[in-house]
Write a protein that holds these residues in place. Structure first.
Motif, mmCIF file in Angstrom:
data_model
loop_
_atom_site.group_PDB
_atom_site.id
_atom_site.type_symbol
_atom_site.label_atom_id
_atom_site.label_comp_id
_atom_site.label_asym_id
_atom_site.label_seq_id
_atom_site.Cartn_x
_atom_site.Cartn_y
_atom_site.Cartn_z
ATOM 1 N N LEU A 24 4.806 1.846 15.443
ATOM 2 C CA LEU A 24 4.086 0.993 14.506
ATOM 3 C C LEU A 24 3.977 -0.450 14.985
ATOM 4 O O LEU A 24 2.992 -1.131 14.723
ATOM 5 C CB LEU A 24 4.780 1.010 13.137
ATOM 6 C CG LEU A 24 4.758 2.328 12.364
ATOM 7 C CD1 LEU A 24 5.587 2.192 11.097
ATOM 8 C CD2 LEU A 24 3.343 2.744 12.019
ATOM 9 N N GLY A 30 8.198 0.598 4.363
ATOM 10 C CA GLY A 30 7.611 -0.416 5.214
ATOM 11 C C GLY A 30 7.317 -1.648 4.384
ATOM 12 O O GLY A 30 6.274 -2.267 4.531
ATOM 13 N N GLN A 61 -0.022 4.254 6.435
ATOM 14 C CA GLN A 61 0.096 2.800 6.300
ATOM 15 C C GLN A 61 -1.276 2.174 6.055
ATOM 16 O O GLN A 61 -1.413 1.233 5.258
ATOM 17 C CB GLN A 61 0.732 2.214 7.558
ATOM 18 C CG GLN A 61 1.069 0.734 7.462
ATOM 19 C CD GLN A 61 1.687 0.210 8.730
ATOM 20 O OE1 GLN A 61 1.108 0.315 9.813
ATOM 21 N NE2 GLN A 61 2.884 -0.351 8.633
ATOM 22 N N THR A 66 1.987 8.475 9.889
ATOM 23 C CA THR A 66 2.468 7.231 9.290
ATOM 24 C C THR A 66 1.506 6.085 9.555
ATOM 25 O O THR A 66 1.302 5.221 8.694
ATOM 26 C CB THR A 66 3.869 6.881 9.823
ATOM 27 O OG1 THR A 66 4.747 7.991 9.608
ATOM 28 C CG2 THR A 66 4.435 5.661 9.110
ATOM 29 N N SER A 107 -2.153 2.793 2.456
ATOM 30 C CA SER A 107 -1.345 2.004 1.519
ATOM 31 C C SER A 107 -1.843 0.569 1.405
ATOM 32 O O SER A 107 -1.577 -0.108 0.406
ATOM 33 C CB SER A 107 0.120 2.007 1.952
ATOM 34 O OG SER A 107 0.292 1.277 3.160
ATOM 35 N N GLU A 108 -2.558 0.092 2.421
ATOM 36 C CA GLU A 108 -3.066 -1.271 2.392
ATOM 37 C C GLU A 108 -4.362 -1.398 1.601
ATOM 38 O O GLU A 108 -4.806 -2.504 1.303
ATOM 39 C CB GLU A 108 -3.287 -1.779 3.828
ATOM 40 C CG GLU A 108 -1.998 -1.929 4.613
ATOM 41 C CD GLU A 108 -2.244 -2.317 6.053
ATOM 42 O OE1 GLU A 108 -3.421 -2.499 6.423
ATOM 43 O OE2 GLU A 108 -1.270 -2.428 6.812
#
Length: 291
Positions: free
Chosen positions: A243, A227, A66, A62, A69-70
């Protein structure tokens, strides 16, 4: 051709991140095989190791997901594809573990797990969540991609973008809806259930990111699945701790309420509804119908 050359470094970074996540899955999978072959005499020790490895895998992947995804995706469906694929991977490889304190709480409240076994699993999840931060920090310090910076894993980026009451409601509702689906999918065959849950999560993510108005409040509350911009978590206290550990250190009470108490409240409400309220409503309706 020039455009392709410009995209090549980004593709290399993406492929490196994907390879890293798959390597984590393979490593933890190998460790699970070794653990099962060792045939640990204590069931609790066996459960502890498996739960630790499952939480480590989920949190490490994750963190990297993450990070991906950014980045600016080459295609709008790419993040959704990754979400579906890795939800499926975790579902197929982590059978028999929950990697989520809320899942352990649900099993204990429904009588499917003893308090002692629950405490062991919760401890394993806590250690796995904290351990994943240092593992991913060590990997990022190698600088395999331009996005890998070790300081990143230890920085606090406060994901809570709403006031405390709204954040609590969002996390509680997310936990309620997701674990209600888990509870009601238990009768479905394992392989089909995993696909249904992966498809459900991907669909909800799509509904949220596209901001479809027809889903109203439910869509808004499910932003946390990805998120998203409201609470930035995934209704999983262990994952939230991994996280946002630095944020817990700086604003412990706020994050404890939002990411630990709120999902637990969602589980409690779910159990009250499906174990008490709905059966009572059904029995009451049956009695009234007979009269």
């Amino acid at each position: 051709m020039t455009a392709l050359r410009g995209l090549w470094p980004e593709m290399q970074d993406t492929c490196t991140s994907l390879g890293l996540m798959l390597s984590v899955v393979l490593f933890t999978g190998l460790a699970r095989v070794v653990t099962r072959q060792q045939q640990l005499h204590s069931p609790m020790a066996h459960a502890f190791v498996l739960e630790f490895l499952a939480t480590l895998q989920l949190c490490c992947c994750t963190h990297e997901l993450q990070l991906l995804s950014e980045q600016e995706p080459a295609h709008p469906t790419w993040p959704l594809t990754l979400i579906y694929f890795f939800t499926l991977v975790h579902g197929l490889t982590l059978v028999g573990t929950s990697s989520n304190p809320c899942g352990v709480m649900m099993q204990m409240m429904l009588g499917g797990m003893s308090p002692e076994m629950g405490a062991v699993r919760l401890l394993a999840q806590l250690i796995g969540a904290l351990g994943s931060r240092y593992c991913i920090g060590a990997v990022w310090s190698l600088g395999l991609t331009k996005y890998h910076v070790s300081e990143r894993s230890f920085a606090c980026k406060n994901p809570i973008q709403v006031d405390l009451p709204k954040a609590v409601i969002i996390e509680a509702l997310c936990s309620f809806i997701f674990h209600s689906a888990l509870l009601n999918f238990q009768e479905v065959r394992t392989k089909l259930r995993i696909h249904l849950l992966a498809a459900l999560i991907t669909f909800l993510v799509y509904a949220v990111t596209r901001k479809c108005k027809i889903y109203g409040l439910v869509s808004l509350c499910l932003k946390c699945i990805t998120g998203g911009s409201l609470t930035g978590a995934v209704f999983n206290p262990a994952l939230a701790l991994s996280l946002h550990f630095k944020c817990f250190d700086e604003a412990f009470l706020q994050f404890f309420i939002v990411y630990w108490l709120a999902p637990s409240l969602g589980i409690l409400l779910m159990i009250l509804m499906f174990s008490f309220f709905l059966p009572w409503l059904y029995n009451n309706h049956t009695i009234n119908k007979e009269e």
